[in-house]
Design a protein around this motif. Structure first.
Motif, PDB file in Angstrom:
ATOM      1  N   TYR A 191     155.367  53.404 112.381  1.00  0.00           N
ATOM      2  CA  TYR A 191     155.448  54.381 111.378  1.00  0.00           C
ATOM      3  C   TYR A 191     155.705  55.673 112.052  1.00  0.00           C
ATOM      4  N   LYS A 192     156.629  56.526 110.993  1.00  0.00           N
ATOM      5  CA  LYS A 192     156.693  57.925 111.164  1.00  0.00           C
ATOM      6  C   LYS A 192     156.329  58.528 109.981  1.00  0.00           C
ATOM      7  N   PRO A 193     154.922  59.320 109.880  1.00  0.00           N
ATOM      8  CA  PRO A 193     154.396  59.882 109.048  1.00  0.00           C
ATOM      9  C   PRO A 193     155.165  61.207 108.579  1.00  0.00           C
ATOM     10  N   SER A 194     155.259  61.587 107.444  1.00  0.00           N
ATOM     11  CA  SER A 194     155.705  62.668 106.984  1.00  0.00           C
ATOM     12  C   SER A 194     154.546  63.748 105.788  1.00  0.00           C
ATOM     13  N   THR A 195     154.219  62.771 104.783  1.00  0.00           N
ATOM     14  CA  THR A 195     153.171  63.091 104.077  1.00  0.00           C
ATOM     15  C   THR A 195     152.054  62.079 103.833  1.00  0.00           C
ATOM     16  N   SER A 196     150.796  62.444 103.949  1.00  0.00           N
ATOM     17  CA  SER A 196     149.640  61.446 103.982  1.00  0.00           C
ATOM     18  C   SER A 196     148.843  61.884 102.839  1.00  0.00           C
ATOM     19  N   PHE A 197     147.970  60.844 102.070  1.00  0.00           N
ATOM     20  CA  PHE A 197     146.910  61.034 101.324  1.00  0.00           C
ATOM     21  C   PHE A 197     145.856  60.675 102.256  1.00  0.00           C
ATOM     22  N   LEU A 198     144.820  61.306 101.983  1.00  0.00           N
ATOM     23  CA  LEU A 198     143.313  61.163 102.838  1.00  0.00           C
ATOM     24  C   LEU A 198     142.408  61.073 101.840  1.00  0.00           C
ATOM     25  N   PHE A 199     141.458  60.186 102.130  1.00  0.00           N
ATOM     26  CA  PHE A 199     140.493  60.175 101.194  1.00  0.00           C
ATOM     27  C   PHE A 199     139.067  60.047 101.613  1.00  0.00           C
ATOM     28  N   PRO A 200     138.104  60.845 100.893  1.00  0.00           N
ATOM     29  CA  PRO A 200     136.870  60.980 101.536  1.00  0.00           C
ATOM     30  C   PRO A 200     135.909  59.869 101.592  1.00  0.00           C
ATOM     31  N   GLY A 201     134.804  60.085 102.317  1.00  0.00           N
ATOM     32  CA  GLY A 201     133.794  59.318 102.563  1.00  0.00           C
ATOM     33  C   GLY A 201     132.605  59.636 102.098  1.00  0.00           C
ATOM     34  N   GLN A 202     131.493  58.317 102.151  1.00  0.00           N
ATOM     35  CA  GLN A 202     130.106  58.938 101.629  1.00  0.00           C
ATOM     36  C   GLN A 202     129.637  60.217 102.283  1.00  0.00           C
ATOM     37  N   GLY A 203     129.040  61.130 101.287  1.00  0.00           N
ATOM     38  CA  GLY A 203     128.579  62.273 101.714  1.00  0.00           C
ATOM     39  C   GLY A 203     129.455  63.551 101.020  1.00  0.00           C
ATOM     40  N   ALA A 204     130.580  63.196 100.474  1.00  0.00           N
ATOM     41  CA  ALA A 204     131.450  64.125  99.958  1.00  0.00           C
ATOM     42  C   ALA A 204     130.934  64.387  98.496  1.00  0.00           C
ATOM     43  N   GLN A 205     130.360  63.352  97.753  1.00  0.00           N
ATOM     44  CA  GLN A 205     129.754  63.468  96.598  1.00  0.00           C
ATOM     45  C   GLN A 205     129.100  64.944  96.270  1.00  0.00           C
ATOM     46  N   ALA A 206     129.303  65.241  94.959  1.00  0.00           N
ATOM     47  CA  ALA A 206     128.520  66.551  94.338  1.00  0.00           C
ATOM     48  C   ALA A 206     128.414  66.398  92.946  1.00  0.00           C
ATOM     49  N   VAL A 207     127.301  66.539  92.391  1.00  0.00           N
ATOM     50  CA  VAL A 207     127.201  66.670  90.964  1.00  0.00           C
ATOM     51  C   VAL A 207     128.083  67.630  89.985  1.00  0.00           C
ATOM     52  N   GLY A 208     128.655  67.149  89.491  1.00  0.00           N
ATOM     53  CA  GLY A 208     129.775  67.915  88.722  1.00  0.00           C
ATOM     54  C   GLY A 208     131.361  67.206  88.856  1.00  0.00           C
ATOM     55  N   MET A 209     131.308  66.644  89.972  1.00  0.00           N
ATOM     56  CA  MET A 209     132.658  65.926  90.074  1.00  0.00           C
ATOM     57  C   MET A 209     132.946  65.142  89.088  1.00  0.00           C
ATOM     58  N   GLY A 210     134.426  64.970  88.707  1.00  0.00           N
ATOM     59  CA  GLY A 210     134.735  64.418  87.612  1.00  0.00           C
ATOM     60  C   GLY A 210     135.111  64.811  86.336  1.00  0.00           C
ATOM     61  N   LYS A 211     134.808  66.112  86.197  1.00  0.00           N
ATOM     62  CA  LYS A 211     134.796  66.779  84.899  1.00  0.00           C
ATOM     63  C   LYS A 211     136.413  66.908  84.559  1.00  0.00           C
ATOM     64  N   GLU A 212     137.190  67.379  85.494  1.00  0.00           N
ATOM     65  CA  GLU A 212     138.608  67.605  85.174  1.00  0.00           C
ATOM     66  C   GLU A 212     139.205  66.205  84.668  1.00  0.00           C
ATOM     67  N   ALA A 213     138.673  65.171  85.209  1.00  0.00           N
ATOM     68  CA  ALA A 213     139.037  63.769  84.911  1.00  0.00           C
ATOM     69  C   ALA A 213     139.075  63.215  83.343  1.00  0.00           C
ATOM     70  N   GLN A 214     138.257  64.164  82.737  1.00  0.00           N
ATOM     71  CA  GLN A 214     138.257  63.715  81.280  1.00  0.00           C
ATOM     72  C   GLN A 214     139.396  64.251  80.405  1.00  0.00           C
ATOM     73  N   ASN A 215     140.028  65.357  81.079  1.00  0.00           N
ATOM     74  CA  ASN A 215     141.142  65.557  80.307  1.00  0.00           C
ATOM     75  C   ASN A 215     142.615  65.179  80.515  1.00  0.00           C
ATOM     76  N   VAL A 216     142.466  63.905  81.576  1.00  0.00           N
ATOM     77  CA  VAL A 216     143.768  63.311  81.881  1.00  0.00           C
ATOM     78  C   VAL A 216     143.399  61.697  81.256  1.00  0.00           C
ATOM     79  N   PRO A 217     144.170  61.376  80.454  1.00  0.00           N
ATOM     80  CA  PRO A 217     143.701  59.920  80.109  1.00  0.00           C
ATOM     81  C   PRO A 217     143.758  58.752  81.007  1.00  0.00           C
ATOM     82  N   ALA A 218     144.771  58.897  82.104  1.00  0.00           N
ATOM     83  CA  ALA A 218     144.906  57.869  83.173  1.00  0.00           C
ATOM     84  C   ALA A 218     143.522  57.948  83.980  1.00  0.00           C
ATOM     85  N   SER A 219     143.200  59.070  84.286  1.00  0.00           N
ATOM     86  CA  SER A 219     141.778  59.156  85.063  1.00  0.00           C
ATOM     87  C   SER A 219     140.650  58.703  84.453  1.00  0.00           C
ATOM     88  N   ALA A 220     140.656  58.979  83.012  1.00  0.00           N
ATOM     89  CA  ALA A 220     139.229  58.675  82.099  1.00  0.00           C
ATOM     90  C   ALA A 220     139.257  57.154  82.009  1.00  0.00           C
TER      91      ALA A 220
END
Length: 390
Positions: free
Chosen positions: A83-112
């Motif tokens: 594989y020859k990468p140009s653009t990557s998506f990187l996803f966090p693991g346990q420990g990245a959580q914080a109270v308040g996350m997900g607020k913006e998701a309520q405004n996007v139907p597909a996220s909700a």
């Protein structure tokens, strides 16, 4: 009897879209949520119609060919080796959580929708815990793992809804995630459905919590040392404790930042000796126990059983494994790798260095926190990475 199996998809399909299929004589076309590729033969498709074929320069929509014998598809696990990468998506693991996350998701139907599906599967209001806490509840392994998985995929939908967001998603040609984040990456890459991934993550969190409860163990971050010095620190600590309290490097994050796991007495010995090894500081991690070591062995059998019962497909793009820093294409191998992951050290440092050395131009960290962005920048100050939070 052998049959050719052709799989096609457009990467513009939202995560919440249902899979559809079209069966032809001796050929089945399964529409995936995103691109699937193969190094043997590619048919380029436009609006689900074959127009030409070649061995490189693939379009957004591609058809993957594999040979199936009976009900078992035979896939070359080294499919993505070059594989020859140009653009990557990187996803966090346990420990990245914080109270308040997900607020913006309520405004996007597909996220909700993802949070609503999660509520149906988990049996409780995950979004409410993400937004309102309490912190102690969100930080628990059984809650934080599903919360980060769902929130990270909600971030994908948040990006999709922005101007130019779909073009960014279409440009991604490699993905990976830190520990738990590997499940998120596999879901994004179409290896399994959002729902199946969440069920696996739920079970993973429960199994890891039970394994942690069965032994007195802990994790600590060592800041300011290279991996060789951290290994020497572990060796010194292990000389002072019994077998049940041994420690080892569990997370190879980046130079100057490594996590050590093991018995509580062993971790305490590491903390006591760290300054004599010139460590800048140690930080005890708020996790249930010694993740990514043999302490998690009791969780493996439960994971193996769940993975065996889960449909896993060849990812549409390379997904880099935490276990060996390599992409895998064979579903049966992916299942084995995921079962081993909880007891194996996380090879994140090698993963990031390999991506950059192969020519990666731009990365996106999707989900809560900016831990991964910090690691990437520490590895290469000039690396381009953008956080898509929710």
């Amino acid at each position: 009897m052998q049959a050719l199996l052709l799989r096609t998809t457009s990467s513009s399909t939202p995560l919440s879209t249902m899979t559809s299929s079209l069966t032809l004589p001796s050929i089945s076309l399964n529409r995936f949520e995103s691109v699937t590729s193969c190094n043997s033969l590619f048919f380029h498709c436009s609006r689900n119609r074959v127009r030409s074929f070649g061995l490189k320069n693939l379009d957004r929509s591609r058809v993957f060919m594999s040979v199936s014998v009976g009900s078992q598809a035979v896939v070359d696990d080294a499919l993505f080796a070059n594989y020859k990468p140009s653009t990557s998506f990187l996803f966090p693991g346990q420990g990245a959580q914080a109270v308040g996350m997900g607020k913006e998701a309520q405004n996007v139907p597909a996220s909700a929708v993802l949070y609503k599906k999660a509520e149906d599967i988990l049996g409780f209001d995950l979004l409410d815990i993400c937004i309102n806490g309490p912190k102690e509840k969100l930080d628990s392994t059984v809650i934080s793992q599903p919360a980060i998985y769902v929130t990270s995929l909600a971030a994908v939908e948040l990006l999709r809804a922005r101007d130019g967001g779909q073009q960014i998603i279409d440009s991604v040609d490699v993905t990976c995630g830190l520990s738990l984040g590997e499940y998120t990456a596999l879901a994004f890459a179409g290896a399994f459905s959002f729902e199946d991934g969440l069920k696996l993550v739920k079970l993973r969190g429960e199994a890891m919590q039970e394994a942690a409860d069965a032994a007195q163990s802990a994790m600590v971050s060592i800041i300011g040392l290279d991996s060789e010095k951290v290994q020497q620190l572990c060796d010194a600590a292990n000389q002072e404790v019994d077998e049940a309290n041994k420690v080892q490097i569990a997370n190879y994050l980046c130079s100057g930042n490594y996590a050590v796991s093991g018995g509580v007495k062993g971790v305490e010995a590491v903390e006591a000796k760290a300054k004599s090894f010139k460590a800048r500081m140690t930080v005890r991690l708020a996790v249930a126990g010694a993740f990514h070591t043999s302490f998690m062995e009791p969780a493996v059998s439960r994971l193996e059983a769940a993975l065996a019962a889960t449909e896993i497909r060849t990812p549409r793009i390379p997904v880099i494994s935490n276990v060996d820093a390599q992409p895998h294409a064979d579903p049966s191998t992916i299942k084995k790798i995921l079962a081993r992951q909880v007891t194996s050290p996380v090879q994140w440092e090698t993963t990031v260095k390999t991506l950059l050395s192969k020519g990666l131009k731009k990365s996106y960290e999707l989900g809560p926190g900016k831990v991964i962005a910090g690691i990437v920048k520490r590895t290469d100050k000039g690396a381009q990475i953008e956080n898509i939070g929710v």
